[in-house]
Design an enzyme around this catalytic site. Structure first.
Site, short mmCIF file in Angstrom:
data_model
loop_
_atom_site.label_atom_id
_atom_site.label_comp_id
_atom_site.label_asym_id
_atom_site.label_seq_id
_atom_site.Cartn_x
_atom_site.Cartn_y
_atom_site.Cartn_z
N ASN A 1 0.87 -1.18 0.00
CA ASN A 1 0.00 0.00 0.00
C ASN A 1 0.91 1.23 0.00
OD1 ASN A 1 -1.79 2.07 0.48
ND2 ASN A 1 -2.26 1.46 2.60
N TRP A 2 1.01 1.85 -1.17
CA TRP A 2 1.94 2.98 -1.30
C TRP A 2 1.38 4.27 -0.69
CZ3 TRP A 2 4.05 2.42 -7.07
CH2 TRP A 2 4.73 1.21 -7.16
N LYS A 3 0.12 4.23 -0.29
CA LYS A 3 -0.55 5.42 0.30
C LYS A 3 -0.38 6.63 -0.61
CE LYS A 3 0.23 3.47 4.84
NZ LYS A 3 0.04 3.66 6.26
N HIS B 1 -9.49 0.83 5.09
CA HIS B 1 -8.18 1.05 5.75
C HIS B 1 -8.41 1.96 6.96
CE1 HIS B 1 -4.10 2.37 6.52
NE2 HIS B 1 -3.70 1.31 5.85
N GLU C 1 -6.89 4.38 8.09
CA GLU C 1 -6.74 5.82 7.83
C GLU C 1 -8.02 6.38 7.22
OE1 GLU C 1 -3.08 5.53 5.60
OE2 GLU C 1 -2.07 4.87 7.42
N GLU D 1 -5.26 -5.38 10.61
CA GLU D 1 -4.29 -4.31 10.79
C GLU D 1 -4.58 -3.58 12.10
OE1 GLU D 1 -2.31 -3.12 6.90
OE2 GLU D 1 -4.02 -1.79 7.13
N GLY E 1 2.50 1.84 10.93
CA GLY E 1 3.45 2.94 10.82
C GLY E 1 4.15 3.30 12.12
N SER F 1 3.60 -2.55 10.49
CA SER F 1 5.05 -2.56 10.75
C SER F 1 5.73 -3.87 10.38
CB SER F 1 5.32 -2.19 12.22
OG SER F 1 4.87 -0.87 12.48
N GLY G 1 2.74 -1.28 4.35
CA GLY G 1 2.75 0.15 4.07
C GLY G 1 4.16 0.64 3.80
N GLY G 2 4.79 1.22 4.82
CA GLY G 2 6.09 1.87 4.67
C GLY G 2 7.13 1.03 3.94
#
Ligand code: PEP
Length: 250
Positions: A9-11, A94, A96, A166, A172, A211, A232-233
């Protein structure tokens, strides 16, 4: 036997040059990584750009879908558009989106239904906040997030779907759930789906997200009910992401 799935997920990150470099980096870093299904979810404007450079072995996904079909919904992107662009997956719910854009369990369930109707594989994100976990409410929260989808789509809702557990406190933060903590919730998720649809539950891929790094992925993915990851990251670094994919293939 469920095939492992790793999704990036490149956000809301990247510019054209960086997206092309990341896609090309992934294409070479992922050579020979099998058997594992791999997908990336770039920002909408970069979907086609990423697809061109990443090659055919990596699927595409949307990070969100509109609650609506095509029409007078300024600023929205429909599930049908994503399908037309070649996406196979669509992330819905998600944390967010839930926290920053007011998406309730009911809205997320409707988006899940839109994704399915468009022929996409919905990836339903579920998970509790730290205060909900501390209050012993993890199963109540996750159970309600899943129940809303059954209420919207019926007992066959998860026949062609993915769930990503998640925990919000792990996203993150650098603090992943321990393999045991994650497995406990994944087993609960599978049992919750099995109560409505046993065969869908057995085939259901339940991803862990929060993470994940190349270094902790193997132990997480070794758990019985963890079928891959939503990353993610670490998905913004081709070498790191490829390391996670290798751990899922092991
Ligand atoms: C995510 O955003 O879905 C996620 C899991 O992020 P990270 O891997 O950075 O924790």
């Amino acid at each position: 036997m469920r095939q492992s799935l790793v999704m990036g997920n490149w956000k809301m990150n990247g510019r054209r040059a960086g997206v092309q470099a990341l896609a090309a980096g992934l294409k070479s870093a992922l050579v020979g990584v099998s058997p594992v299904e791999i997908a990336v979810c770039p920002p909408y404007p970069f979907l086609l750009l990423a697809a061109a450079d990443i090659g055919p072995g990596v699927a595409l996904g949307g990070q969100n879908v509109s609650l609506y079909n095509d029409g007078a919904y300024t600023g929205e992107v429909s599930a049908e558009m994503l399908q037309d662009l070649g996406c196979r997956f669509a992330i819905v719910g998600h944390s967010e989106r839930r926290a920053l854009f007011g998406e309730t369990d009911e809205i997320v369930a409707k988006k899940f239904a839109r994704a399915r109707a468009a022929g996409l594989v919905p990836v339903l994100c579920v998970g509790e906040t730290l205060s909900e976990r501390d209050a012993g409410r993890t199963e109540a929260v996750v159970g309600a997030q899943i129940a809303a989808v059954f209420a919207e789509c019926g007992s066959g809702a998860f026949a062609q779907a993915v769930i990503a557990y998640e925990p919000v406190w792990a996203i993150g933060t650098g603090r992943a759930a321990s393999p045991g903590e994650a497995q406990t919730v994944h087993a609960f998720i599978r049992a919750t789906v099995a109560a409505q649809d046993r065969s869908a539950a057995e085939a259901l891929r339940i991803l862990y997200g929060g993470s994940v790094k190349a270094q902790n992925a193997r132990e997480l993915f070794a758990q019985n009910d963890i079928d891959g990851g939503l990353i993610g990251g670490a998905s913004l670094d081709a070498t790191e992401f490829a390391g996670i994919c290798r751990a899922a293939a092991a």
